[in-house]
Write a protein that holds these residues in place. Structure first.
Motif, PDB file in Angstrom:
ATOM      1  N   VAL A  83       0.825  -1.221   0.000  1.00 42.23           N
ATOM      2  CA  VAL A  83       0.000   0.000   0.000  1.00 42.23           C
ATOM      3  C   VAL A  83       0.854   1.264   0.000  1.00 42.23           C
ATOM      4  O   VAL A  83       0.324   2.371  -0.045  1.00 42.23           O
ATOM      5  N   GLU A 122      -2.535  -1.077   6.150  1.00 44.25           N
ATOM      6  CA  GLU A 122      -2.630  -2.526   6.325  1.00 44.25           C
ATOM      7  C   GLU A 122      -3.011  -2.786   7.785  1.00 44.25           C
ATOM      8  O   GLU A 122      -2.155  -2.904   8.663  1.00 44.25           O
ATOM      9  N   GLY A 142       0.324   3.757   3.071  1.00 43.14           N
ATOM     10  CA  GLY A 142      -1.105   3.788   2.810  1.00 43.14           C
ATOM     11  C   GLY A 142      -1.924   4.813   3.560  1.00 43.14           C
ATOM     12  O   GLY A 142      -3.124   4.941   3.303  1.00 43.14           O
TER      13      GLY A 142
END
Length: 256
Positions: free
Chosen positions: A186, A194, A214
């Protein structure tokens, strides 16, 4: 929880890239952001805001035509914020003291301590002796495969046989002062964290861990705070307005 700033350097430029796209061949990567400012400008900003423990990552391999340009950028950052930032990318037992003498507070290492998919403890011990445990951060960045998070090396391109799990963290914690862990799947996508990985890291909590990858919203930051009970630090890259995103750097700098 602390905000840990970053300066990623690729092809001699400060960038934000999609982590899974990085390739040594052709010095290729998909870029979300390429800055017209040098690394010293970013480090000066972090110094102004008293942000310590951030990381400078050299994304070209040693021997690349761009590695020297990456090093020049890194030197600008370390000169602007001496002892304020860590550095990773091509670090070995032989050159770790050089990076520390350049002004890095810590060196960050992955590839050097893995050979044949496993930890090379002779190298790890040599590295700890050369840098000092208190100046060593192990980067256990990982890709998810078959339901587990496998440590990846060589700028996230090669899988090891080891997973990021409590047993691995326990094994390696004796050799370093912190862990830095990018969720590579990510990384650079600004599509959310995650969560499974973050929960595991937050529940371990024996030495400092910085999670990267991410983060797209303040809700993601709140999730990391909850998963880590305040012990898990956070890096935000592509989502920051500093790097072309929408999240306020000024607000991130006040995370605690």
């Amino acid at each position: 929880m602390r905000f840990r700033p970053c300066i990623d350097i690729h092809n001699g430029k400060v960038k934000q890239i999609v982590g899974s796209s990085l390739r040594d061949e052709g010095n290729a990567a998909d870029s979300n952001f390429i800055s017209d400012r040098d690394a010293g400008w970013y480090a000066s900003l972090y110094r102004r805001d008293h942000l310590t423990g951030g990381h400078i990552i050299l994304l070209n391999p040693a021997g690349s035509e761009y590695y020297e340009a990456d090093l020049q950028q890194a030197q600008k950052a370390l000169t602007a914020w001496p002892q304020g930032m860590m550095i990773g990318g091509g670090v070995t037992a032989e050159n770790a003291p050089v990076f520390l003498s350049m002004g890095a507070s810590h060196v960050i290492v992955t590839s050097y301590v893995f050979r044949g998919g496993r930890v090379d403890f002779e190298r790890l011990q040599a590295l700890t002796a050369a840098a000092g445990k208190e100046h060593l951060v192990l980067d256990l960045s990982c890709h998810k495969r078959d339901g587990a998070y496998y440590i990846v090396t060589d700028r996230w391109q090669k899988f090891t046989d080891m997973t990021v799990c409590p047993q691995t963290l326990d094994l390696l914690a004796d050799y370093c002062s912190e862990f830095l862990i990018h969720a590579v799947d990510v990384e650079g996508k600004s599509q959310g964290i995650e969560s499974e990985l973050a929960k595991m890291l937050g529940s371990w909590g024996k030495i400092p861990i910085t999670y990267a990858g991410g983060v797209a919203s303040w809700e993601d930051v709140d999730l990391l705070r909850r998963y880590g009970g305040g012990r898990l630090d956070v890096t935000i890259g592509s989502a920051l307005d500093l790097f072309g995103g929408t999240l306020s750097y000024e607000k991130a700098a006040k995370i605690q």
